[in-house]
Design a protein around this motif. Structure first.
Motif, PDB file in Angstrom:
ATOM      1  N   LEU A   1       0.825  -1.207   0.000  1.00  0.00           N
ATOM      2  CA  LEU A   1       0.000   0.000   0.000  1.00  0.00           C
ATOM      3  C   LEU A   1       0.858   1.256   0.000  1.00  0.00           C
ATOM      4  O   LEU A   1       0.555   2.233  -0.697  1.00  0.00           O
ATOM      5  CB  LEU A   1      -0.937  -0.016   1.204  1.00  0.00           C
ATOM      6  CG  LEU A   1      -2.023  -1.099   1.169  1.00  0.00           C
ATOM      7  CD1 LEU A   1      -2.773  -1.152   2.494  1.00  0.00           C
ATOM      8  CD2 LEU A   1      -2.995  -0.860   0.012  1.00  0.00           C
TER       9      LEU A   1
ATOM     10  N   ASP B   1      -8.027  -7.791   1.262  1.00  0.00           N
ATOM     11  CA  ASP B   1      -8.116  -6.502   1.952  1.00  0.00           C
ATOM     12  C   ASP B   1      -7.249  -5.441   1.270  1.00  0.00           C
ATOM     13  O   ASP B   1      -7.593  -4.253   1.270  1.00  0.00           O
ATOM     14  CB  ASP B   1      -7.704  -6.666   3.419  1.00  0.00           C
ATOM     15  CG  ASP B   1      -8.689  -7.509   4.203  1.00  0.00           C
ATOM     16  OD1 ASP B   1      -9.899  -7.448   3.895  1.00  0.00           O
ATOM     17  OD2 ASP B   1      -8.262  -8.253   5.104  1.00  0.00           O
TER      18      ASP B   1
ATOM     19  N   SER C   1      -8.721  -1.947  -0.259  1.00  0.00           N
ATOM     20  CA  SER C   1      -8.123  -0.661   0.097  1.00  0.00           C
ATOM     21  C   SER C   1      -7.725   0.121  -1.152  1.00  0.00           C
ATOM     22  O   SER C   1      -8.033   1.314  -1.276  1.00  0.00           O
ATOM     23  CB  SER C   1      -6.900  -0.891   0.984  1.00  0.00           C
ATOM     24  OG  SER C   1      -6.288   0.334   1.308  1.00  0.00           O
TER      25      SER C   1
END
Length: 235
Positions: A38, A62, A66
């Motif tokens: 990320l 996940d 995101s």
């Protein structure tokens, strides 16, 4: 040069991917867990992401959720999880493709090229640049969809499907044509992909996804986009 972010904690696989990708003139970034991925996506803005689901710090799904909160970058899942439920969960979260391990490097590279091509190539269309319905507006030039004044986030694959369908309002687009244009010859028979992605588009655009007015299924044949829809029918 196309920048690829490889999110994978198997060092041998990362090395093999890096060698093969760099040999084909891709620029390669690496991240060994979800948090690092990320941060790299924000800082480096890759053109495409290769993502393992079994990361040490978080589930890859996940990570997809995101990223999809703010980016349409193509995401190709690389995973040892083979079940249909796992594939659908990743695709529903916003992945653009799903490759099960072990995989052929040639097949992966073909899918990677297809993903970057979908991101770059516009669909030829006779439709007006701005399509307005009672429930949403599609700006084909800016590649944006609005419901009221709120933007609707679409993945590159969802957008490509919508572009093809809106290019000829009211006309049937066959399953085979959609599969060939969006995913390529390898997926010519993968009609389950279409069902998953059309369901996602309906959830995002239709006032009642179970009774679509705009994204219409012609069972066994394909789909059509209705600009001036009639009564809603079960999808």
């Amino acid at each position: 040069m196309t920048r690829v972010l490889v999110v994978e904690d198997d060092h041998q696989l990362v090395r093999a991917l890096r060698i093969n990708l760099q040999a084909r003139k891709f620029e390669v970034e690496e991240a060994a867990d979800g948090g690092a991925a990320l941060r790299s996506i924000v800082a480096r803005k890759p053109d495409v992401i290769l993502l393992d689901l079994g990361l040490p710090d978080m589930d890859g799904v996940d990570v997809i959720k995101s990223v999809r909160g703010w980016s349409r970058v193509p995401i190709l899942v690389l995973s040892a999880r083979h079940t249909s439920e796992e594939k659908i969960r990743a695709l529903d979260a916003g992945a653009d493709d799903y490759v099960t391990k072990p995989f052929s490097m040639d097949e992966l590279l073909a899918r990677l090229r297809a993903a970057t091509r979908r991101q770059e190539e516009p669909v030829r269309s006779d439709a007006p640049p701005l399509i307005t319905t009672d429930d949403f507006t599609i700006d084909l030039v800016a590649k944006k969809v609005l419901r009221g004044n709120r933007p609707v986030r679409l993945t590159p694959t969802e957008w490509h499907l919508l572009e093809i369908l809106t290019a000829a309002p009211g006309h049937l687009v066959s399953q085979r044509r959609l599969l060939l244009e969006v995913w390529g010859p390898t997926y010519a028979e993968h009609t389950n992909y279409l069902r998953v992605y059309m369901a996602q588009l309906r959830r995002k655009l239709e006032p009642d996804p179970s009774r679509p007015r705009y994204l219409i299924t012609e069972p066994g044949m394909g789909y059509r986009f209705e600009l001036s829809p009639g009564p809603a029918v079960p999808g």
